[in-house]
Write a protein that holds these residues in place. Structure first.
Motif, PDB file in Angstrom:
ATOM      1  N   ARG A 236       0.831  -1.201   0.000  1.00 21.25           N
ATOM      2  CA  ARG A 236       0.000   0.000   0.000  1.00 21.25           C
ATOM      3  C   ARG A 236       0.872   1.259   0.000  1.00 21.25           C
ATOM      4  N   THR A 237       2.082   1.130   0.575  1.00 20.24           N
ATOM      5  CA  THR A 237       3.014   2.252   0.592  1.00 20.24           C
ATOM      6  C   THR A 237       3.597   2.534  -0.799  1.00 20.24           C
ATOM      7  N   TYR A 238       3.874   1.457  -1.540  1.00 18.02           N
ATOM      8  CA  TYR A 238       4.584   1.632  -2.819  1.00 18.02           C
ATOM      9  C   TYR A 238       3.694   1.592  -4.057  1.00 18.02           C
ATOM     10  N   THR A 239       2.413   1.295  -3.909  1.00 15.87           N
ATOM     11  CA  THR A 239       1.546   1.279  -5.095  1.00 15.87           C
ATOM     12  C   THR A 239       0.282   2.076  -4.810  1.00 15.87           C
ATOM     13  N   ASN A 240      -0.455   2.416  -5.869  1.00 18.57           N
ATOM     14  CA  ASN A 240      -1.673   3.175  -5.609  1.00 18.57           C
ATOM     15  C   ASN A 240      -2.923   2.631  -6.310  1.00 18.57           C
ATOM     16  N   ASN A 241      -2.850   1.383  -6.785  1.00 17.50           N
ATOM     17  CA  ASN A 241      -4.103   0.770  -7.236  1.00 17.50           C
ATOM     18  C   ASN A 241      -4.092  -0.727  -6.936  1.00 17.50           C
ATOM     19  N   GLU A 242      -5.262  -1.309  -6.986  1.00 20.22           N
ATOM     20  CA  GLU A 242      -5.413  -2.701  -6.564  1.00 20.22           C
ATOM     21  C   GLU A 242      -4.550  -3.668  -7.383  1.00 20.22           C
ATOM     22  N   ALA A 243      -4.542  -3.476  -8.707  1.00 22.08           N
ATOM     23  CA  ALA A 243      -3.793  -4.401  -9.565  1.00 22.08           C
ATOM     24  C   ALA A 243      -2.303  -4.371  -9.228  1.00 22.08           C
ATOM     25  N   ALA A 244      -1.768  -3.150  -9.076  1.00 25.34           N
ATOM     26  CA  ALA A 244      -0.342  -3.017  -8.755  1.00 25.34           C
ATOM     27  C   ALA A 244      -0.053  -3.579  -7.359  1.00 25.34           C
ATOM     28  N   HIS A 245      -0.973  -3.333  -6.438  1.00 26.99           N
ATOM     29  CA  HIS A 245      -0.837  -3.844  -5.072  1.00 26.99           C
ATOM     30  C   HIS A 245      -0.709  -5.371  -5.090  1.00 26.99           C
ATOM     31  N   LYS A 246      -1.636  -6.012  -5.788  1.00 27.98           N
ATOM     32  CA  LYS A 246      -1.627  -7.484  -5.830  1.00 27.98           C
ATOM     33  C   LYS A 246      -0.410  -8.019  -6.580  1.00 27.98           C
TER      34      LYS A 246
ATOM     35  N   THR B 299      -6.997  -1.661 -15.908  1.00 31.49           N
ATOM     36  CA  THR B 299      -7.481  -1.617 -14.524  1.00 31.49           C
ATOM     37  C   THR B 299      -8.808  -0.881 -14.389  1.00 31.49           C
ATOM     38  N   SER B 300      -9.470  -0.607 -15.507  1.00 26.75           N
ATOM     39  CA  SER B 300     -10.678   0.231 -15.406  1.00 26.75           C
ATOM     40  C   SER B 300     -11.756  -0.307 -14.451  1.00 26.75           C
ATOM     41  N   PRO B 301     -12.086  -1.615 -14.487  1.00 29.95           N
ATOM     42  CA  PRO B 301     -13.125  -2.050 -13.562  1.00 29.95           C
ATOM     43  C   PRO B 301     -12.704  -1.913 -12.106  1.00 29.95           C
ATOM     44  N   ILE B 302     -11.390  -2.086 -11.869  1.00 37.36           N
ATOM     45  CA  ILE B 302     -10.886  -2.000 -10.499  1.00 37.36           C
ATOM     46  C   ILE B 302     -10.984  -0.572  -9.974  1.00 37.36           C
ATOM     47  N   TYR B 303     -10.722   0.396 -10.864  1.00 39.97           N
ATOM     48  CA  TYR B 303     -10.822   1.790 -10.439  1.00 39.97           C
ATOM     49  C   TYR B 303     -12.236   2.104  -9.948  1.00 39.97           C
ATOM     50  N   ASP B 304     -13.229   1.547 -10.654  1.00 46.25           N
ATOM     51  CA  ASP B 304     -14.610   1.756 -10.220  1.00 46.25           C
ATOM     52  C   ASP B 304     -14.833   1.230  -8.804  1.00 46.25           C
ATOM     53  N   ASN B 305     -14.311   0.017  -8.585  1.00 45.17           N
ATOM     54  CA  ASN B 305     -14.408  -0.573  -7.248  1.00 45.17           C
ATOM     55  C   ASN B 305     -13.768   0.311  -6.194  1.00 45.17           C
ATOM     56  N   LEU B 306     -12.603   0.817  -6.560  1.00 43.07           N
ATOM     57  CA  LEU B 306     -11.866   1.641  -5.605  1.00 43.07           C
ATOM     58  C   LEU B 306     -12.659   2.885  -5.228  1.00 43.07           C
ATOM     59  N   LYS B 307     -13.255   3.517  -6.247  1.00 45.06           N
ATOM     60  CA  LYS B 307     -14.058   4.717  -5.996  1.00 45.06           C
ATOM     61  C   LYS B 307     -15.155   4.403  -4.979  1.00 45.06           C
ATOM     62  N   GLU B 308     -15.785   3.276  -5.232  1.00 43.17           N
ATOM     63  CA  GLU B 308     -16.875   2.859  -4.348  1.00 43.17           C
ATOM     64  C   GLU B 308     -16.364   2.688  -2.914  1.00 43.17           C
ATOM     65  N   LEU B 309     -15.202   2.018  -2.846  1.00 39.20           N
ATOM     66  CA  LEU B 309     -14.618   1.780  -1.528  1.00 39.20           C
ATOM     67  C   LEU B 309     -14.271   3.093  -0.837  1.00 39.20           C
TER      68      LEU B 309
END
Lengths: 164, 204
Positions: free
Chosen positions: A25-35, A83-93
């Motif tokens: 979480r420190t070194y990335t800023n989206n779910e795909a990169a995190h995983k 990562t477009s669908p993931i960004y939507d999820n993130l917004k929701e979160l």
């Protein structure tokens, strides 16, 4: 024997996985990169595991390998592009998050950490984890004096970002 | 606004990450392929060691041999070959030794240092190759341009100095292109690492 080692490793990693998530979480800023980073750290930990003799705590060793992977070894994979669908999820979160004051503060803290450079990110994380200067100097491979100097700078920088 | 004193509190209250993985998922992960920069350094370095010899396979051996005999280059080329062979073996040995020293369990600074060192071996190898190519090239030009056979084929009043100048300029351009390609690959792989290493080194 290898299977035993595998079970032991997976069990220990599962238990301590929060350490890796914090680094991700420190070194990335989206779910795909995190995983993706999580996976690379796991691969590196598994490869280095036979050489881990327990001279340090498992968690200390995990920090070291995780930082090494995030700072030096990790090359962003092409998978991060779609990562477009993931960004939507993130917004929701993020929407849900702001209901809670603590999560909002944590989010701000991570955002501030994101604007630090790679080395300062490691320092900030080690500071927040309350590690001793000795451990910080061992993890990063710099002298304790230098660790103190760098830590003070990082803290000042963090303060300026959070309280502009 | 988050006061700095409270940061640790905020941090410690952090709950489990929302992407928490199960044991099964972690087990699957350890069999995935790594995308580590060290892996790429190894692949690219091996290519850089091997590529010149693959290119040699496509050259016409007989015609080069005839060329060497014609301009009395056979002896000197043999000497160059022996020197080259020993030097390359030495480079490969050093590269392998450095590569073995790369361990993710080292401190952050030591790991970076070892990666840069490994890559440096390849850097010197490329410089050596460009250097020896320059020496052999100039040697061949000299032998050819001073030979009677070659002079006979030239039209009368040909200025040898102009000929030398053109040959050297073209040859230098080729070497510079090779050097440029190498710098590009080297830069792409190690840029981030070098910046971070410099940051750690500061005030040490």
């Amino acid at each position: 024997m290898t299977k035993d080692l595998e079970h032991k490793f997976v069990a220990e990693l599962e238990e301590h996985q929060n350490i890796i998530h914090k680094v991700c979480r420190t070194y990335t800023n989206n779910e795909a990169a995190h995983k993706d980073l999580f996976q690379e750290i796991t691969i590196q930990l598994w490869r280095a595991y036979p050489k881990f003799r327990g001279e340090s705590k498992f968690s200390t060793w995990m920090y070291r390998v995780s930082f090494n992977t995030a700072i030096s070894l990790y090359r962003k994979s092409k998978r991060n592009i779609n990562t477009s669908p993931i960004y939507d999820n993130l917004k929701e979160l993020e929407y849900q998050k702001y209901d809670d004051e603590h999560d909002k503060q944590l989010d701000l803290l991570y955002k501030a950490i994101h604007s630090l450079n790679d080395i300062e990110k490691a320092l900030a994380l080690l500071y927040l984890e309350d590690k001793s200067y000795r451990e910080i100097s061992n993890t990063l491979g710099i002298s304790e004096v230098n660790a103190r100097v760098k830590m003070n700078r990082t803290k000042t920088k963090l303060k300026n970002i959070l309280n502009p | 606004m988050v006061p700095l004193e409270n940061l640790k509190n905020v941090w410690n209250k952090q709950e489990d990450c929302k992407y928490k993985f199960s044991k099964e998922e972690i087990n699957k992960m350890i069999y995935q392929k790594s995308s580590s920069v060290v892996k790429w350094i190894l692949i690219i370095s091996i290519l850089e060691f091997v590529l010149p010899y693959i290119l040699l396979l496509f050259t016409d051996y007989d015609s080069s041999k005839d060329f060497y005999i014609k301009y009395d280059l056979t002896g000197i080329m043999k000497i160059y070959f022996i020197i080259h062979f020993i030097v390359i073996l030495y480079f490969i040995y050093i590269f392998y030794k450095n590569y073995k020293n790369i361990s993710v369990g080292n401190s952050v600074k030591e790991l970076m240092k070892n990666i840069i060192k490994t890559r440096k071996t390849v850097k010197y190898y490329i410089y050596y190759n460009i250097g020896i190519a320059a020496v052999i090239g100039v040697n061949i030009f000299y032998k050819v341009f001073t030979s009677a056979t070659f002079k006979e084929t030239l039209p009368e009043n040909t200025n040898l100095i102009t000929l030398w100048a053109i040959a050297l300029v073209l040859f230098t351009i080729v070497l510079l292109i090779l050097w440029g390609i190498y710098r590009l690959i080297y830069g792409l792989l190690l840029k981030k690492l070098k910046v971070n290493y410099a940051e750690l080194e500061k005030n040490e």
